[in-house]
Scaffold this motif. Structure first.
Motif, PDB file in Angstrom:
ATOM      1  N   LEU A   1      -8.805  -7.187 -18.923  1.00 33.37           N
ATOM      2  CA  LEU A   1      -9.295  -6.190 -17.840  1.00 33.37           C
ATOM      3  C   LEU A   1      -9.989  -6.967 -16.738  1.00 33.37           C
ATOM      4  CD1 LEU A   1      -9.563  -3.195 -17.050  1.00 33.37           C
ATOM      5  CD2 LEU A   1     -11.815  -2.984 -18.298  1.00 33.37           C
ATOM      6  N   ALA A   2      -9.645  -6.640 -15.435  1.00 40.51           N
ATOM      7  CA  ALA A   2     -10.297  -7.312 -14.443  1.00 40.51           C
ATOM      8  C   ALA A   2     -10.963  -6.374 -13.705  1.00 40.51           C
ATOM      9  CB  ALA A   2      -9.196  -8.184 -13.389  1.00 40.51           C
ATOM     10  N   LEU A   3     -12.276  -6.592 -13.470  1.00 39.64           N
ATOM     11  CA  LEU A   3     -13.161  -5.526 -12.639  1.00 39.64           C
ATOM     12  C   LEU A   3     -13.619  -6.249 -11.433  1.00 39.64           C
ATOM     13  CD1 LEU A   3     -15.662  -3.865 -15.198  1.00 39.64           C
ATOM     14  CD2 LEU A   3     -13.646  -2.817 -14.214  1.00 39.64           C
ATOM     15  N   ASN A   4     -13.690  -5.387 -10.227  1.00 39.07           N
ATOM     16  CA  ASN A   4     -14.174  -6.010  -9.315  1.00 39.07           C
ATOM     17  C   ASN A   4     -15.026  -5.170  -8.398  1.00 39.07           C
ATOM     18  OD1 ASN A   4     -14.930  -7.990  -7.441  1.00 39.07           O
ATOM     19  ND2 ASN A   4     -13.291  -7.589  -6.181  1.00 39.07           N
ATOM     20  N   LYS A   5     -16.109  -5.179  -8.035  1.00 37.54           N
ATOM     21  CA  LYS A   5     -17.332  -4.141  -7.318  1.00 37.54           C
ATOM     22  C   LYS A   5     -17.003  -2.657  -7.897  1.00 37.54           C
ATOM     23  CE  LYS A   5     -16.659  -6.394  -2.958  1.00 37.54           C
ATOM     24  NZ  LYS A   5     -15.496  -6.668  -2.095  1.00 37.54           N
TER      25      LYS A   5
ATOM     26  N   ILE B   1     -12.831  -8.613 -20.826  1.00 39.86           N
ATOM     27  CA  ILE B   1     -13.172  -8.220 -19.474  1.00 39.86           C
ATOM     28  C   ILE B   1     -13.716  -9.356 -18.632  1.00 39.86           C
ATOM     29  CG2 ILE B   1     -14.826  -6.153 -18.186  1.00 39.86           C
ATOM     30  CD1 ILE B   1     -15.045  -4.806 -20.652  1.00 39.86           C
ATOM     31  N   ILE B   2     -13.086  -9.176 -17.421  1.00 39.52           N
ATOM     32  CA  ILE B   2     -13.542 -10.260 -16.454  1.00 39.52           C
ATOM     33  C   ILE B   2     -14.006  -9.691 -15.193  1.00 39.52           C
ATOM     34  CG2 ILE B   2     -12.117 -11.993 -17.638  1.00 39.52           C
ATOM     35  CD1 ILE B   2     -10.001 -11.903 -15.252  1.00 39.52           C
ATOM     36  N   GLY B   3     -14.492 -10.682 -14.456  1.00 39.00           N
ATOM     37  CA  GLY B   3     -14.931 -10.045 -13.181  1.00 39.00           C
ATOM     38  C   GLY B   3     -16.294 -10.859 -12.711  1.00 39.00           C
TER      39      GLY B   3
ATOM     40  N   GLU C   1      -0.426 -11.756 -16.594  1.00 35.28           N
ATOM     41  CA  GLU C   1      -0.312 -11.032 -15.364  1.00 35.28           C
ATOM     42  C   GLU C   1      -1.560 -10.766 -14.732  1.00 35.28           C
ATOM     43  OE1 GLU C   1       1.428  -7.525 -16.866  1.00 35.28           O
ATOM     44  OE2 GLU C   1       2.967  -8.727 -17.697  1.00 35.28           O
ATOM     45  N   VAL C   2      -2.857 -11.096 -15.318  1.00 30.44           N
ATOM     46  CA  VAL C   2      -4.025 -10.825 -14.612  1.00 30.44           C
ATOM     47  C   VAL C   2      -4.653 -11.951 -13.949  1.00 30.44           C
ATOM     48  CG1 VAL C   2      -6.333  -9.662 -15.119  1.00 30.44           C
ATOM     49  CG2 VAL C   2      -4.382  -8.883 -16.418  1.00 30.44           C
ATOM     50  N   ILE C   3      -4.603 -13.076 -14.681  1.00 29.97           N
ATOM     51  CA  ILE C   3      -5.166 -14.181 -14.087  1.00 29.97           C
ATOM     52  C   ILE C   3      -4.152 -14.960 -13.423  1.00 29.97           C
ATOM     53  CG2 ILE C   3      -6.597 -16.222 -14.541  1.00 29.97           C
ATOM     54  CD1 ILE C   3      -7.501 -14.642 -16.933  1.00 29.97           C
ATOM     55  N   THR C   4      -3.952 -14.433 -12.087  1.00 29.78           N
ATOM     56  CA  THR C   4      -2.837 -15.169 -11.071  1.00 29.78           C
ATOM     57  C   THR C   4      -4.066 -15.564  -9.925  1.00 29.78           C
ATOM     58  OG1 THR C   4      -2.553 -13.006  -9.830  1.00 29.78           O
ATOM     59  CG2 THR C   4      -1.218 -13.585 -11.948  1.00 29.78           C
ATOM     60  N   PRO C   5      -3.514 -16.470  -9.248  1.00 24.49           N
ATOM     61  CA  PRO C   5      -4.073 -16.973  -7.955  1.00 24.49           C
ATOM     62  C   PRO C   5      -4.452 -15.771  -6.973  1.00 24.49           C
ATOM     63  CG  PRO C   5      -2.581 -18.606  -8.392  1.00 24.49           C
ATOM     64  CD  PRO C   5      -2.311 -17.723  -9.372  1.00 24.49           C
ATOM     65  N   VAL C   6      -3.712 -14.838  -6.703  1.00 22.94           N
ATOM     66  CA  VAL C   6      -3.799 -13.623  -6.160  1.00 22.94           C
ATOM     67  C   VAL C   6      -5.065 -12.883  -6.336  1.00 22.94           C
ATOM     68  CG1 VAL C   6      -2.740 -11.558  -4.841  1.00 22.94           C
ATOM     69  CG2 VAL C   6      -1.279 -13.766  -5.361  1.00 22.94           C
ATOM     70  N   ILE C   7      -5.144 -12.642  -7.658  1.00 22.93           N
ATOM     71  CA  ILE C   7      -5.953 -11.654  -8.069  1.00 22.93           C
ATOM     72  C   ILE C   7      -7.258 -12.404  -8.106  1.00 22.93           C
ATOM     73  CG2 ILE C   7      -6.900 -10.562 -10.264  1.00 22.93           C
ATOM     74  CD1 ILE C   7      -3.962  -9.420 -10.659  1.00 22.93           C
ATOM     75  N   ILE C   8      -7.525 -13.813  -8.465  1.00 14.58           N
ATOM     76  CA  ILE C   8      -8.692 -14.767  -8.627  1.00 14.58           C
ATOM     77  C   ILE C   8      -9.279 -14.546  -7.175  1.00 14.58           C
ATOM     78  CG2 ILE C   8      -9.398 -16.849  -8.880  1.00 14.58           C
ATOM     79  CD1 ILE C   8      -8.623 -15.771 -11.536  1.00 14.58           C
ATOM     80  N   LYS C   9      -8.226 -14.709  -6.044  1.00 17.34           N
ATOM     81  CA  LYS C   9      -8.993 -14.901  -4.760  1.00 17.34           C
ATOM     82  C   LYS C   9      -9.304 -13.433  -4.546  1.00 17.34           C
ATOM     83  CE  LYS C   9      -8.251 -15.613  -0.108  1.00 17.34           C
ATOM     84  NZ  LYS C   9      -8.382 -16.819   0.732  1.00 17.34           N
ATOM     85  N   GLU C  10      -8.941 -12.283  -5.044  1.00 21.44           N
ATOM     86  CA  GLU C  10      -9.636 -10.967  -4.460  1.00 21.44           C
ATOM     87  C   GLU C  10     -11.015 -10.832  -5.249  1.00 21.44           C
ATOM     88  OE1 GLU C  10      -6.905  -7.825  -5.759  1.00 21.44           O
ATOM     89  OE2 GLU C  10      -8.685  -6.338  -5.301  1.00 21.44           O
ATOM     90  N   MET C  11     -10.852 -11.418  -6.279  1.00 22.70           N
ATOM     91  CA  MET C  11     -12.210 -11.079  -7.159  1.00 22.70           C
ATOM     92  C   MET C  11     -13.244 -12.152  -6.793  1.00 22.70           C
ATOM     93  SD  MET C  11     -11.260 -10.258 -11.111  1.00 22.70           S
ATOM     94  CE  MET C  11     -10.403 -11.561 -11.525  1.00 22.70           C
TER      95      MET C  11
END
Lengths: 260, 356
Positions: A213-217, A32-34, A228-238
């Motif tokens: 599993l990526a969690l944010n807020k 679980i990351i975030g 598929e989860v650790i991508t620049p787009v999702i990193i930017k969002e988190m």
């Protein structure tokens, strides 16, 4: 298998988790990351029956978790925290033996003691067994606790799975220790064993996780394989940070770098 | 640093032998010396054997009615206070906790003083049995209230801060002491005198009924505490971790507080306030071997009996034929040890422990 169904959790009016659904399969090392405060640890505590005041449900092998399951759950589910409060002199062996507490009433039998020896061998702390826990280094202390939680669920139950939850277990550990630790965690995630780790280091997640599993807020962004989860787009969002994934021909996985 | 190579059993045997030796020694010592021959013969006769040897009836009476119950009471109260100390240290997850610091003793003393001054004669008129039991019962109730107060007020979010605990303890102790002081102020002279004696602790009033009472309460509590020793060990890891190991921490905490109060309050209602024994005894055992609570509970029973016996011997011999209240002896020895532990525990190089 462990399912999280639409779990919500709030302290006062502050929402910690909102509508979180996920599933964790045996045989896989799930992470679980975030960012800080995204609800990772709270989710882990809800799954381990430490926090009860949540909405939604946690389902172990088709059965919904209830408060009264504490004792039963202790035999199949172990939790390793970032650090322990233990500040009393006990031998390393006595600390590891605590992992067997759910399995005996008054005195450990030969079988329990054998398991204690096996986990100490696995964690390479057998030579420390008589040492006073308080005199150990940080890394040795954490190894002792890892041995303790492994002892707790050393045997796969006859029916169903065993569950190992790791809550940022390597946050303060050195490089060698981090890799050793995650190798053991991954090898432990065999058949009928669910391993879930909360982790901050995304490169370790890329290297070791089977599923992330990526969690944010307090909400799930996505759950899937690390690439598929650790991508620049999702990193930017988190994390609100630009990043790049690099490849090197000698390394079979990508390397994430912040790019600012 | 390795933990001691001595096995638990070896330590119990050593403690058992030392205990026997101190018992014989303390029967012998006192305002009137009882010879070793008399000790032996009295035991012999008490066990139902006949002997042709003549015993001095005064000496025999002194031995059977005064010194023996006193020594037994001493041992039992010492064991009870020490086991209480071990239990409370596990509960607060801190090695400097002691029944005297967290209000149990002073609350119990207030409860007993209350009965002393206002209640006893009144209740005794209703029923003589109730009259004997009302003293320990009242000590128990007030000891429990005081302990619960200190525990609740010094813990927030499952963590007990030692600084807060000591401050809350001081406040609760002050309230209880104020109450006890008020009672002795309004009391008639002999009552007031006995309250004063009592807040210093003394075994001089020991008799067989009090031995039976304290023995029963202590035995029940120690056996029950042994059942919880595993859960108490798990609690040393922290409440969350103990929960992960299947321990119902809320239930455990309440039960341990009740057991602690039972031992301390019943003991206090008979012998008064005796501090610091519950602090030192478990600490010594930890230094020798381990913090395993099973070991601490059994070991504290033995070592507590030894130390209390030794302290009582000192209190009898030091100013003989007069005797010093034992609470003075334990405070004079115990308080410096307490300061030493506190200092060592909060030193600059010691992490953890202070917020346990």
């Amino acid at each position: 298998m462990l399912e999280v169904n639409r779990v919500g959790y709030q302290i006062g009016s502050h929402k910690i988790l909102e509508d979180v659904s996920a599933s964790f399969l045996p045989g896989k090392l799930s992470m679980i990351i975030g960012p800080n405060g995204s609800g990772k640890s709270s989710l882990l505590k809800i799954m381990s029956n430490e926090i009860h005041a949540y909405t939604g449900s946690i389902v172990y092998e088709g059965k919904e978790l209830a408060i009264k399951d504490t004792v039963r759950l202790a035999k199949i589910r172990a939790v390793l925290s970032q650090h322990s409060e233990l500040s009393f002199p006990l031998s390393v062996e006595e600390v590891v033996l605590m992992g067997r507490y759910p399995h005996f009433t008054f005195k450990p039998d030969a079988h329990d003691l054998l398991i204690v020896k096996q986990v100490m061998d696995k964690m390479e702390i057998r030579h420390l067994s008589e040492r006073n826990y308080l005199t150990l280094s940080g890394g040795e202390k954490q190894k002792t606790h890892f041995a303790r939680v492994l002892a707790q669920i050393w045997e796969v139950p006859e029916k169903g799975c065993r569950y190992l939850f790791l809550d940022e277990p390597i946050a303060f550990m050195d490089l060698n220790f981090q890799h050793e630790f995650l190798r053991i965690a991954r090898s432990f995630a065999g058949s009928n064993t669910v391993v879930v780790a909360v982790i901050h280091d995304l490169n370790l997640a890329i290297q070791y996780a089977d599923t992330v599993l990526a969690l944010n807020k307090g909400r799930v962004i996505v759950q899937g394989p690390p690439e598929e989860v650790i991508t620049p787009v999702i990193i930017k969002e988190m994390y609100q940070i630009e990043s790049k994934l690099l490849r090197h021909m000698d390394v079979p996985f990508s390397i994430l770098v912040a790019n600012r | 640093m390795q933990t001691s190579r001595l096995t638990f059993t070896a330590i119990y045997i050593v403690l058992g032998i030392v205990l026997l030796a101190t018992v014989v020694l303390s029967i012998h010592a006192g305002a009137v010396d009882v010879s070793y021959r008399e000790i032996f013969l009295s035991f012999y006769k008490a066990l139902g054997f006949h002997s042709s040897a003549k015993l001095d009836p005064v000496q025999e009476g002194l031995f059977m009615q005064i010194r023996l119950p006193r020594i037994l009471l001493c041992m039992i109260v010492g064991a009870g206070l020490s086991v209480s100390g071990a239990l409370m240290q596990a509960l607060f997850r801190n090695p400097i906790v002691e029944p005297g610091l967290i209000g149990t003793s002073s609350g119990a003393a207030f409860g007993a003083a209350l009965v002393f001054v206002v209640g006893k004669s009144f209740v005794s008129q209703l029923s003589p049995l109730l009259g004997t039991l009302i003293l320990p019962a009242s000590a128990f109730v007030f000891g429990l209230i005081a302990t619960l107060f200190v525990y609740k007020l010094s813990s927030s979010f499952g963590k007990v801060s030692v600084a807060t605990m000591i401050l809350v303890g001081i406040a609760i102790n002050a309230i209880a002491a104020g109450g006890t002081g008020f009672l002795s102020y309004i009391a008639r002279d002999p009552q007031a005198r006995s309250i004063t004696f009592w807040s210093l602790g003394t075994f001089s009033g020991a008799d067989w009924p009090s031995v039976y009472l304290v023995f029963t309460a202590t035995l029940i509590s120690v056996l029950a505490a042994l059942r919880y020793s595993k859960a108490l060990n798990a609690l040393l890891l922290g409440e969350e971790e103990a929960g992960y190991l299947g321990v119902d921490t809320e239930k455990l905490k309440i039960r341990i507080i009740v057991l602690n109060t039972l031992m301390v309050a019943i003991g206090t209602s008979v012998v008064g306030v005796i501090g610091f024994v519950g602090l030192i005894v478990p600490h010594l055992l930890r230094m020798v071997k381990s913090s395993d609570n099973r070991f601490l509970i059994i070991g504290s029973s033995l070592l507590g009996a030894i130390i209390m016996n030794a302290a009582d011997m000192v209190s009898r011999v030091l100013l003989a034929p007069a005797e010093l209240p034992i609470g003075i002896v334990t405070a004079m020895v115990g308080a410096p040890v307490f300061l030493y532990i506190l200092r060592r525990q909060s030193g600059p190089d010691k992490k953890g422990g202070f917020y346990a």
